[in-house]
Design an enzyme around this catalytic site. Sequence first.
Site, PDB file in Angstrom:
ATOM      1  N   ASN A  86       0.696  -1.034   0.000  1.00 45.30           N
ATOM      2  CA  ASN A  86      -0.011  -0.041   0.055  1.00 45.30           C
ATOM      3  C   ASN A  86       0.874   1.318   0.051  1.00 45.30           C
ATOM      4  OD1 ASN A  86      -1.506   2.413   1.131  1.00 45.30           O
ATOM      5  ND2 ASN A  86      -2.983   0.993   1.606  1.00 45.30           N
ATOM      6  N   ASP A 122       0.052   4.518  -0.190  1.00 45.58           N
ATOM      7  CA  ASP A 122      -0.760   5.707   0.109  1.00 45.58           C
ATOM      8  C   ASP A 122       0.327   6.750   0.679  1.00 45.58           C
ATOM      9  OD1 ASP A 122      -3.177   4.469  -0.863  1.00 45.58           O
ATOM     10  OD2 ASP A 122      -3.788   4.322   1.280  1.00 45.58           O
ATOM     11  N   HIS A 123       0.960   6.525   1.579  1.00 48.25           N
ATOM     12  CA  HIS A 123       1.779   7.344   2.478  1.00 48.25           C
ATOM     13  C   HIS A 123       2.714   8.055   1.674  1.00 48.25           C
ATOM     14  CE1 HIS A 123      -0.905   7.087   5.558  1.00 48.25           C
ATOM     15  NE2 HIS A 123      -0.685   5.798   5.822  1.00 48.25           N
ATOM     16  N   ARG A 181       3.118  19.031   0.984  1.00 46.29           N
ATOM     17  CA  ARG A 181       3.713  20.094   0.275  1.00 46.29           C
ATOM     18  C   ARG A 181       2.886  20.483  -1.127  1.00 46.29           C
ATOM     19  NH1 ARG A 181       8.697  22.327   1.090  1.00 46.29           N
ATOM     20  NH2 ARG A 181       9.205  22.496   3.131  1.00 46.29           N
ATOM     21  N   HIS A 240      -5.564   3.452  -1.702  1.00 46.08           N
ATOM     22  CA  HIS A 240      -6.951   4.066  -1.322  1.00 46.08           C
ATOM     23  C   HIS A 240      -7.093   5.239  -1.825  1.00 46.08           C
ATOM     24  CE1 HIS A 240      -9.661   4.284   2.665  1.00 46.08           C
ATOM     25  NE2 HIS A 240     -10.326   4.489   1.413  1.00 46.08           N
ATOM     26  N   ARG A 266      -9.304   8.071  -1.343  1.00 48.75           N
ATOM     27  CA  ARG A 266     -10.312   8.518  -0.244  1.00 48.75           C
ATOM     28  C   ARG A 266     -11.283   9.598  -0.916  1.00 48.75           C
ATOM     29  NH1 ARG A 266      -8.880   6.676   5.219  1.00 48.75           N
ATOM     30  NH2 ARG A 266     -10.738   7.765   5.744  1.00 48.75           N
ATOM     31  N   ARG A 284      -7.197  12.707   0.454  1.00 53.17           N
ATOM     32  CA  ARG A 284      -6.019  13.490   1.071  1.00 53.17           C
ATOM     33  C   ARG A 284      -4.576  12.832   0.682  1.00 53.17           C
ATOM     34  NH1 ARG A 284      -7.112  10.305   6.938  1.00 53.17           N
ATOM     35  NH2 ARG A 284      -9.154  10.959   6.563  1.00 53.17           N
ATOM     36  N   HIS A 285      -4.579  11.744   0.105  1.00 53.74           N
ATOM     37  CA  HIS A 285      -3.172  11.237  -0.343  1.00 53.74           C
ATOM     38  C   HIS A 285      -3.203  10.754  -1.737  1.00 53.74           C
ATOM     39  CE1 HIS A 285      -4.989   7.474   1.230  1.00 53.74           C
ATOM     40  NE2 HIS A 285      -4.820   7.764   2.239  1.00 53.74           N
ATOM     41  N   GLU A 310      -8.474   0.344  -2.868  1.00 51.29           N
ATOM     42  CA  GLU A 310      -9.524   0.339  -1.652  1.00 51.29           C
ATOM     43  C   GLU A 310     -10.519   1.398  -1.775  1.00 51.29           C
ATOM     44  OE1 GLU A 310      -7.340   0.897   2.044  1.00 51.29           O
ATOM     45  OE2 GLU A 310      -6.019  -0.988   1.776  1.00 51.29           O
ATOM     46  N   THR A 320      -6.614   6.391   9.988  1.00 50.65           N
ATOM     47  CA  THR A 320      -6.632   5.450   8.773  1.00 50.65           C
ATOM     48  C   THR A 320      -7.930   4.472   9.064  1.00 50.65           C
ATOM     49  OG1 THR A 320      -5.375   3.225   8.379  1.00 50.65           O
ATOM     50  CG2 THR A 320      -5.361   4.004  10.579  1.00 50.65           C
ATOM     51  N   THR A 321      -8.065   3.319   8.171  1.00 48.86           N
ATOM     52  CA  THR A 321      -9.521   2.664   8.049  1.00 48.86           C
ATOM     53  C   THR A 321      -9.212   2.109   9.723  1.00 48.86           C
ATOM     54  OG1 THR A 321      -9.005   2.197   6.192  1.00 48.86           O
ATOM     55  CG2 THR A 321     -10.687   0.948   7.334  1.00 48.86           C
ATOM     56  N   GLU A 343     -10.732  -9.488   3.041  1.00 49.58           N
ATOM     57  CA  GLU A 343      -9.652  -9.337   3.779  1.00 49.58           C
ATOM     58  C   GLU A 343      -9.889  -9.183   5.170  1.00 49.58           C
ATOM     59  OE1 GLU A 343      -7.068  -5.983   2.184  1.00 49.58           O
ATOM     60  OE2 GLU A 343      -6.306  -5.591   4.023  1.00 49.58           O
ATOM     61  N   HIS A 364      -3.515  -4.879   7.952  1.00 54.69           N
ATOM     62  CA  HIS A 364      -3.856  -3.679   8.799  1.00 54.69           C
ATOM     63  C   HIS A 364      -2.832  -3.810   9.989  1.00 54.69           C
ATOM     64  CE1 HIS A 364      -5.370   0.097   9.867  1.00 54.69           C
ATOM     65  NE2 HIS A 364      -5.989   0.169   9.031  1.00 54.69           N
ATOM     66  N   GLY A 365      -1.752  -3.016   9.893  1.00 55.10           N
ATOM     67  CA  GLY A 365      -1.108  -2.954  11.357  1.00 55.10           C
ATOM     68  C   GLY A 365       0.026  -4.003  11.130  1.00 55.10           C
ATOM     69  N   GLY A 409       1.253  -1.371   4.511  1.00 53.17           N
ATOM     70  CA  GLY A 409       1.280   0.057   4.184  1.00 53.17           C
ATOM     71  C   GLY A 409       2.506   0.643   4.841  1.00 53.17           C
ATOM     72  N   HIS A 410       1.848   1.097   6.110  1.00 53.10           N
ATOM     73  CA  HIS A 410       2.673   1.999   6.992  1.00 53.10           C
ATOM     74  C   HIS A 410       4.275   1.690   7.130  1.00 53.10           C
ATOM     75  CE1 HIS A 410       3.701   4.173  10.389  1.00 53.10           C
ATOM     76  NE2 HIS A 410       3.096   5.139  10.040  1.00 53.10           N
TER      77      HIS A 410
END
Length: 244
Positions: free
Chosen positions: A7, A9-10, A18, A43, A45, A49-50, A70, A100-101, A151, A191-192, A213-214
Amino acid sequence: MARLGVNIDHVATVRQARRAAEPDPVQAAVLAELGGAGAITVHLRQDRRHIQDRDLEVLRQVVRTRLNLEMAATQEMMRVALTVKPEQATLVPERREELTTEGGLDAVLNSVQLKPIVKELGSGGIEVSLFVDPDLEQVKEAHKLDAQAVEINTAAYADARDARAREAALRRIVDAARLARRLGLAVHAGHGLTYQNVGVIASQSEFAELNIGHSIVSRAVLVGMERAVREMVELMRSGPVRQG
Ligand code: PXP
């Protein structure tokens, strides 16, 4: 072995901080695939936002593995998905104020709203996965809704404070995954998940895909995306880290 859905996204989160052109999630996707990703997950959204609409369009042309979108189960997102045609759409709950979700979809409560969306995405040739908590009723409902995959939310496992809570959370995940397999659903998880906790989940034979992702993007900031992905794939292959 399960494929790794990365993922990204970040990567876009850093860019949007920026409102600049870099870092580019599309470049991140190319490097993630070189590192061994089996899918690229984004994702889109509702508040953008990303990931932006243009990212999705360019990713569709560039991704060589599988594109997993997503999305919230809304008419707007369904139109986007049917235009872009990712291989897979993962329906997730979405609240504007969340970081996050948070938690899985309540497929039982929202089945009337979900049914036509799952159907139309499926008719458009998109495999539909529902992000659900490790709950047998949710898995049964995903099957009833004719989704191809679920999932399973691994957040409770990832956030467990001690070994006993972790073991109980894992049990719920495995029970839900086994039921999903018996019902003929493909089983994904996410997730996580991190470099530290991925091994136990990856060693469960039920999973076809893990979405992370993160943790990967955080490591990629320090060592580069290709290496960060390669290290995660290696940990998925080697299974749980033995203590002592
Ligand atoms: N799976 C789903 C459905 C998600 O919403 C997310 C977060 O975007 C992930 C997996 C990845 O979670 P994490 O960023 O904690 O690895």
